[in-house]
Design a protein around this motif. Sequence first.
Motif, PDB file in Angstrom:
ATOM      1  N   SER A 101       0.818  -1.224   0.000  1.00 53.16           N
ATOM      2  CA  SER A 101       0.000   0.000   0.000  1.00 53.16           C
ATOM      3  C   SER A 101       0.847   1.267   0.000  1.00 53.16           C
ATOM      4  O   SER A 101       0.295   2.375  -0.007  1.00 53.16           O
ATOM      5  CB  SER A 101      -0.917   0.012   1.233  1.00 53.16           C
ATOM      6  OG  SER A 101      -1.740  -1.129   1.261  1.00 53.16           O
ATOM      7  N   GLN A 116      -9.678   2.729  -2.897  1.00 57.62           N
ATOM      8  CA  GLN A 116      -9.609   1.800  -4.020  1.00 57.62           C
ATOM      9  C   GLN A 116      -9.604   2.518  -5.363  1.00 57.62           C
ATOM     10  O   GLN A 116      -9.122   1.958  -6.362  1.00 57.62           O
ATOM     11  CB  GLN A 116     -10.799   0.835  -3.965  1.00 57.62           C
ATOM     12  CG  GLN A 116     -10.671  -0.381  -4.878  1.00 57.62           C
ATOM     13  CD  GLN A 116      -9.527  -1.303  -4.462  1.00 57.62           C
ATOM     14  OE1 GLN A 116      -9.477  -1.732  -3.319  1.00 57.62           O
ATOM     15  NE2 GLN A 116      -8.630  -1.601  -5.379  1.00 57.62           N
ATOM     16  N   VAL A 175       3.588   3.537  -1.985  1.00 63.41           N
ATOM     17  CA  VAL A 175       4.092   3.715  -3.343  1.00 63.41           C
ATOM     18  C   VAL A 175       5.281   4.675  -3.349  1.00 63.41           C
ATOM     19  O   VAL A 175       5.524   5.410  -2.382  1.00 63.41           O
ATOM     20  CB  VAL A 175       2.987   4.247  -4.281  1.00 63.41           C
ATOM     21  CG1 VAL A 175       1.837   3.260  -4.359  1.00 63.41           C
ATOM     22  CG2 VAL A 175       2.481   5.617  -3.807  1.00 63.41           C
ATOM     23  N   LEU A 194      -4.992  -1.190  -6.763  1.00 63.05           N
ATOM     24  CA  LEU A 194      -3.904  -1.137  -5.798  1.00 63.05           C
ATOM     25  C   LEU A 194      -4.389  -1.587  -4.423  1.00 63.05           C
ATOM     26  O   LEU A 194      -5.584  -1.550  -4.109  1.00 63.05           O
ATOM     27  CB  LEU A 194      -3.339   0.282  -5.708  1.00 63.05           C
ATOM     28  CG  LEU A 194      -2.714   0.846  -6.982  1.00 63.05           C
ATOM     29  CD1 LEU A 194      -2.175   2.242  -6.722  1.00 63.05           C
ATOM     30  CD2 LEU A 194      -1.612  -0.058  -7.508  1.00 63.05           C
ATOM     31  N   ALA A 225       4.135   2.016  -8.505  1.00 65.51           N
ATOM     32  CA  ALA A 225       3.588   0.986  -7.625  1.00 65.51           C
ATOM     33  C   ALA A 225       3.978  -0.370  -8.191  1.00 65.51           C
ATOM     34  O   ALA A 225       3.500  -0.754  -9.255  1.00 65.51           O
ATOM     35  CB  ALA A 225       2.075   1.105  -7.521  1.00 65.51           C
ATOM     36  N   GLY A 247      -7.876   5.010  -6.413  1.00 60.79           N
ATOM     37  CA  GLY A 247      -6.626   5.629  -6.831  1.00 60.79           C
ATOM     38  C   GLY A 247      -6.192   6.861  -6.076  1.00 60.79           C
ATOM     39  O   GLY A 247      -5.242   7.534  -6.483  1.00 60.79           O
ATOM     40  N   TYR A 248      -6.840   7.174  -4.948  1.00 59.21           N
ATOM     41  CA  TYR A 248      -6.416   8.325  -4.149  1.00 59.21           C
ATOM     42  C   TYR A 248      -5.250   7.934  -3.227  1.00 59.21           C
ATOM     43  O   TYR A 248      -5.290   6.886  -2.575  1.00 59.21           O
ATOM     44  CB  TYR A 248      -7.571   8.861  -3.307  1.00 59.21           C
ATOM     45  CG  TYR A 248      -8.594   9.624  -4.113  1.00 59.21           C
ATOM     46  CD1 TYR A 248      -8.393  10.965  -4.436  1.00 59.21           C
ATOM     47  CD2 TYR A 248      -9.762   9.008  -4.551  1.00 59.21           C
ATOM     48  CE1 TYR A 248      -9.332  11.675  -5.168  1.00 59.21           C
ATOM     49  CE2 TYR A 248     -10.710   9.710  -5.288  1.00 59.21           C
ATOM     50  CZ  TYR A 248     -10.490  11.040  -5.594  1.00 59.21           C
ATOM     51  OH  TYR A 248     -11.415  11.743  -6.323  1.00 59.21           O
ATOM     52  N   ILE A 249      -4.242   8.800  -3.188  1.00 58.88           N
ATOM     53  CA  ILE A 249      -3.008   8.536  -2.439  1.00 58.88           C
ATOM     54  C   ILE A 249      -2.695   9.735  -1.550  1.00 58.88           C
ATOM     55  O   ILE A 249      -2.798  10.889  -1.989  1.00 58.88           O
ATOM     56  CB  ILE A 249      -1.841   8.270  -3.405  1.00 58.88           C
ATOM     57  CG1 ILE A 249      -2.089   6.975  -4.189  1.00 58.88           C
ATOM     58  CG2 ILE A 249      -0.500   8.209  -2.660  1.00 58.88           C
ATOM     59  CD1 ILE A 249      -1.145   6.782  -5.348  1.00 58.88           C
ATOM     60  N   VAL A 296      -5.172  -1.160  -0.746  1.00 55.48           N
ATOM     61  CA  VAL A 296      -5.507  -0.038   0.131  1.00 55.48           C
ATOM     62  C   VAL A 296      -5.052  -0.351   1.551  1.00 55.48           C
ATOM     63  O   VAL A 296      -5.280  -1.448   2.070  1.00 55.48           O
ATOM     64  CB  VAL A 296      -7.027   0.235   0.106  1.00 55.48           C
ATOM     65  CG1 VAL A 296      -7.387   1.388   1.054  1.00 55.48           C
ATOM     66  CG2 VAL A 296      -7.486   0.541  -1.311  1.00 55.48           C
ATOM     67  N   VAL A 348      -1.587   4.455  -0.355  1.00 58.02           N
ATOM     68  CA  VAL A 348      -2.853   4.257  -1.067  1.00 58.02           C
ATOM     69  C   VAL A 348      -3.989   4.286  -0.048  1.00 58.02           C
ATOM     70  O   VAL A 348      -4.064   3.439   0.839  1.00 58.02           O
ATOM     71  CB  VAL A 348      -2.855   2.927  -1.838  1.00 58.02           C
ATOM     72  CG1 VAL A 348      -4.182   2.752  -2.583  1.00 58.02           C
ATOM     73  CG2 VAL A 348      -1.689   2.877  -2.820  1.00 58.02           C
ATOM     74  N   LYS A 353      -3.989  11.698  -7.142  1.00 60.85           N
ATOM     75  CA  LYS A 353      -4.831  10.622  -7.678  1.00 60.85           C
ATOM     76  C   LYS A 353      -4.229  10.058  -8.944  1.00 60.85           C
ATOM     77  O   LYS A 353      -3.699  10.796  -9.781  1.00 60.85           O
ATOM     78  CB  LYS A 353      -6.242  11.132  -7.972  1.00 60.85           C
ATOM     79  CG  LYS A 353      -7.251  10.025  -8.303  1.00 60.85           C
ATOM     80  CD  LYS A 353      -8.629  10.590  -8.562  1.00 60.85           C
ATOM     81  CE  LYS A 353      -9.656   9.475  -8.718  1.00 60.85           C
ATOM     82  NZ  LYS A 353      -9.314   8.522  -9.799  1.00 60.85           N
TER      83      LYS A 353
END
Length: 476
Positions: A71, A111, A73, A160, A132, A113-115, A162, A108, A154
């Motif tokens: 999780s 789900q 990146v 990815l 990633a 794609g927000y980081i 989470v 992450v 994002k």
Amino acid sequence: MNTIKTIAIGLIAGTCGALVVNHFKEQTYAQQEQVPQVRLEDPKPQVQQVSYGSLIPNENFIEASEKSTGSVVFIQTLSEIEYRTGGWMDWFFEPRSSQRVGSGSGVVFSQDGYIVTNNHVIMDADEITVIAGKRSYEAELVGRDPSTDLAVIKINSNDLSVIEKGDSEHVKVGEWVLAVGNPFNLTSTVTAGIVSAKGRNINILRDKFPIESFIQTDAAINPGNSGGALVNAQGKLIGINTAILSRTGSYAGYGFAIPVNIVKKVFNDLVKYGEVQKAFTGAEFIDIDSELASRIGIEDLDGVIIADVKDGSAADKAGLKKRDVIRKINGKRITNKASLEELVAKSYPGDKLNVLAERDSEMINKELVLTNREGTTSIIKRNIYYSEDLDANFESVPKVERDLLGINSGVKVVDFKSNGFFANLGIPKGFIITQINNRSIDTPEELTKILTNIRGRFDVIGIDERGRKVYYPFRR
């Protein structure tokens, strides 16, 4: 006479030639600048392994590592930096430019794609790349919050891993934690340590309203770990690694992470509103030490003292006064300024706080209704005005910031195009323009109209990011 002219021309030509060579040499060097990497010819570093087997079951480290590394990146940034001398050379040469490459970590958070990462990792970045595993993604900036040093980006991915979130309220000093990140470009690195303190305020954030209540750990954190995860022995996120205390720039025993409960609120606000819905009390607080306690006649050193109350603020309306000692909020004991700021940071404008305070050796209860930066309880969305004539973005200065700076009006410079009209004025980002030729500036539209039409000599007066009054003289 001809001889003198020849010598003069030769000197000027030689000087310009040297400057041109130096100019292009700097450009070439800057373009080749890379993130530090381990090279094959470098001597092999001495690595000493430490076994924790006798202290904690190995399975706990393995499980937490497996759950969290996927999780976290790797983030790379690219920034175009333009240099101006501010002198006569700008008449002969184009502004010098270079590329600056940076790196850090991210977590992450959802789900889709927000980081989450640190604001200082992506600040001023023109390009953000997320790596990633073996995949690389272009990322867009969703929002950032300098007051907590957090940012949300994002990517276009929904597969990815989470991170599982914990609760920083339940974190205990002495419990085992892991720092997961990408120090020195060494991706997916895990280090172990313990929580060595909570509620640390180390005065590193340069925002006008900083929120510092860090979790301190002795898990090794180095450059590149910023924005990575601090997880507990179950692999649950309890903080975002942000800073180290070091005289060398590398790990020296102390790292600091933003508590996950603050991170969750900042994340939700940036994704939903594009801006953090900050809550304000309208009061200034200071920690209690033995000297201060003796001076005002109190014995209990826990809590905070109100140093100032703004007229018409939430604290003023609640009936709180200067020299009141805050002991509890919503039944929770306040030990220091950091613990109070953390509690407020997790709140929203409109939230009601039950404040237990000591005044003249008597305990009093007050209900404090938190407000937003404009002194109301409504939801606020940032309103940035783009001036096509000036090639720049501006915004009005909120009430809470005007009160802090002691100004009645003002327009803040958000950013500008490097080759536009406003960029040529040399006024930096973050500068607050309060007056032009002694005329108060209230709105970005008014600023645009004046600067577009003004002729002759004029003075721009305002406040810089350090709170100093500055003026810029111009002639057009």
